[in-house]
Design an enzyme around this catalytic site. Structure first.
Site: not given
Ligand code: ASP
Length: 346
Positions: A85, A201, A219, A229-232, A252-253, A255
């Site tokens: 990840s 992350t 991450t 796609r772009v996350g947080d 984390t999680g 995004g």
């Molecule tokens: N926050 C990350 C994302 O959305 C993934 C994660 O931390 O689980 O890309």
């Protein structure tokens, strides 16, 4: 609803916390006590934060800068071939491309980030170059890759045979379903549950011996995501925010939920208003629960915060989020975060 497996896991968490708490001085809540002036500390998300913290500690313990420490720290999971990840060997997007997001921020407000960067094994170091060598904060995709190559980073294939196999397996159903904590990893000594499932992350925050703060976040994002796609994580204020006058936060999680609530900025602003890191993380999680009551039951988001006094807080939607703490007293601390929901989804 709690079943026997949850009960066993909760006991395991409690036992691990007690074992760790015996060495790392903690409050009754389990959170580590504040530091006295001149002491350094580094914290990071998940179990893979333990070796990452140790690399950061090698810098901090010699009087090095928080910024150098967080970069060195998160490069460890970026290089770990067993970590699917973060960085090299990260699970790819739905079309088979490994696409990485990273950000870095100093307590003085300087920051840099890259998003949807392919073929570069250490996106955090490219993010730092964006911060230090460009007039910009965020470079994405082809432009980020071009900049990295200009800066001397090597272009490589980051999709490992193992990740490719996992992707081909996923293609059989091709259903995009972010996991909660649906895998129990080998947690070494601690045995804490949780795990990558199909996303996670490393977010890291540090305070150095000079009282300076910095943070880093890196991450491969959600496995099997749409291309582009772009996350947080590379979004300053969402996945990472540091203000040396107050403290820092990272997430984390899923995004998308963190971006919607500008989560890490929210945590830091709540600390600025006087909340402890723990209270601030909890409030940011509760914001998601209030805005998205149904969705919040089936996905994971966790926040981790460190204020400038060195106090630590962590809170998640779901049971199973862990965070690593490292300072002069203990270098391999791993603690369970409190959560809104206690049912596990294994
Ligand atoms: N926050 C990350 C994302 O959305 C993934 C994660 O931390 O689980 O890309």
């Amino acid at each position: 609803m709690t079943d026997r497996r949850d009960f066993l896991k909760a006991s395991l968490l409690g036992a691990s916390a007690a074992a760790l708490g015996g060495v790392l001085p903690t409050r009754a809540s389990g959170a580590p006590l504040p530091l006295t002036a001149g002491m350094a500390r580094v914290v990071s998300t998940w179990d893979f934060g333990v070796p990452a913290n140790q690399a950061a500690w090698a810098v901090l313990s010699k009087g090095g800068k928080a910024l150098d420490a967080v970069e060195a720290g998160v490069r460890i999971p970026e290089a770990d071939l067993k970590n699917h990840s973060v960085g090299r060997a990260g699970y790819p997007d739905r079309d088979g491309h490994v696409s990485l997001d990273a950000s870095i921020m100093n307590g003085d407000g300087s920051c840099g980030a890259v998003a949807a960067l392919e073929h570069i094994a250490h996106p955090i170091s490219v993010a730092r170059r964006v911060m230090e060598r460009t007039p910009h904060v965020l470079l994405v995709g082809e432009g980020a890759l071009q900049f990295a190559i200009e800066q001397g980073f090597k272009k490589e294939e980051l999709l490992t045979p193992e990740s490719e196999r996992a992707w081909k397996e996923w293609l059989k159903t091709a259903r995009y379903e972010p996991s909660i904590n649906n895998e129990v990893r080998d947690y070494g000594k601690t045995g804490l549950p949780g795990g990558p499932g199909n996303h996670d992350t490393i977010g890291m925050l540090a305070i150095d011996q000079h009282g300076q703060m910095a943070g880093a976040c890196t991450t491969s994002g959600m496995a099997w995501k749409m291309r582009g796609r772009v996350g947080d994580s590379p979004i300053i204020g969402a996945g990472l925010f540091v203000d040396g006058d107050v403290g820092g936060a990272t997430s984390t999680g899923v995004g998308e939920e963190v971006i919607r609530t500008v989560g890490s900025f929210l945590v830091v602003e709540l600390m600025r208003q006087g909340r402890s890191p723990q209270e601030a993380c909890k409030e940011a999680v509760m914001r998601i629960v209030r805005k998205r009551p149904e969705a919040s039951k089936t996905l994971q988001v966790g926040f981790l915060a460190l204020n400038k006094q060195g106090e630590v807080g962590a809170f998640a939607l779901q049971h199973g989020f862990s965070y690593a703490v490292c300072d002069a007293k203990k270098q391999d601390g791993l603690l369970p975060a409190a959560s809104v929901y206690t049912t596990s989804y294994t």
